[in-house]
Write a protein that holds these residues in place. Structure first.
Motif, PDB file in Angstrom:
ATOM      1  N   HIS A   1      78.075  22.191  27.074  1.00  0.00           N
ATOM      2  CA  HIS A   1      78.904  22.188  26.174  1.00  0.00           C
ATOM      3  C   HIS A   1      79.181  23.638  25.693  1.00  0.00           C
ATOM      4  O   HIS A   1      78.382  24.417  25.089  1.00  0.00           O
ATOM      5  CB  HIS A   1      78.508  21.464  24.807  1.00  0.00           C
TER       6      HIS A   1
ATOM      7  N   VAL B   1      78.651  14.802  22.283  1.00  0.00           N
ATOM      8  CA  VAL B   1      78.666  16.372  22.109  1.00  0.00           C
ATOM      9  C   VAL B   1      78.919  16.562  20.609  1.00  0.00           C
ATOM     10  O   VAL B   1      79.847  16.007  19.939  1.00  0.00           O
ATOM     11  CB  VAL B   1      80.179  16.611  22.871  1.00  0.00           C
TER      12      VAL B   1
ATOM     13  N   THR C   1      83.665  20.883  27.674  1.00  0.00           N
ATOM     14  CA  THR C   1      82.161  20.194  28.066  1.00  0.00           C
ATOM     15  C   THR C   1      82.407  20.059  29.677  1.00  0.00           C
ATOM     16  O   THR C   1      83.246  19.502  30.211  1.00  0.00           O
ATOM     17  CB  THR C   1      82.064  18.898  27.470  1.00  0.00           C
TER      18      THR C   1
END
Length: 149
Positions: free
Chosen positions: A32, A79, A36
Motif C-alpha cells: 500500500h 487496505v 495498492t
C-alpha cells in the motif's frame, strides 16, 4: 520491433509505503503506497488498484493462499486507507469489493485473523477480525461476509 518500457511494483521508488503484506503461502505480496500494488513472489507486478494515497497497513484475508483461492470471499486484501475506511480489494481482478467506514484513521500495521469459535457461535456471519491502531488505542473491526461483495 520498437523498444518497450517495463515497470514493476511502484512507478517511483520514492513513493511512501504505508504497509506491506504477504499472503498465506507467500506467493503474493501487496504494497500500500500511492496505490495498492500486487506482485508475485518474484516481485513482478500482477496488478494494482487506486486506493487512497495515504493511510496505514494492508493485510490479506487469512484464507488467501493465491490469486486463484477457491473461496472468493477469501480472495481479498484489506487496505487501511486515509479516508476513514478499510477498502476491500480483490487480489485476482484488482477491483474494489467493499468498503468499511471507520471512526478514526488507522496508523501502523493492520492484522487480519479468523474469528474464534466463541465469536462465530455468537455471530455466524463474522468472516474476519481486523486489528489496527488509532490515536485512541487498539481497535478491532468485525468484517462480516456481507461486507465482501
Amino acid at each position: 520491433s520498437p523498444p518497450i518500457e517495463v515497470r514493476d511494483l511502484t512507478n517511483n521508488a520514492s513513493d511512501h509505503v504505508f504497509g506491506i503484506a504477504i499472503n498465506g503461502n507467500s506467493t503474493n505480496i501487496a504494497v500500500h503506497g500511492f496505490e495498492t500494488f500486487f506482485a508475485d513472489s518474484a516481485l513482478r507486478l500482477q496488478g494494482k488498484f487506486a486506493t487512497f494515497n495515504s493511510g496505514a497497513g494492508i493485510a490479506f484475508h487469512p484464507g488467501n493462499v493465491d490469486e486463484n483461492t477457491a473461496d472468493t470471499k477469501a480472495r481479498v486484501a484489506f487496505v487501511a486507507s486515509g479516508d476513514y475506511s478499510i477498502q476491500i480489494v480483490d487480489t485476482y481482478s484488482y477491483r474494489l469489493r467493499g468498503r468499511i467506514p471507520i471512526r478514526s484513521n488507522l496508523y501502523g500495521p493492520l492484522r487480519a485473523v479468523y474469528p474464534t469459535a466463541a465469536e462465530l457461535s455468537a455471530d455466524p456471519t463474522l468472516a474476519v477480525k481486523l486489528f489496527g491502531l488509532t490515536p485512541e488505542g487498539l481497535v478491532m473491526i468485525d468484517v462480516h461476509a456481507s461486507d465482501i461483495q
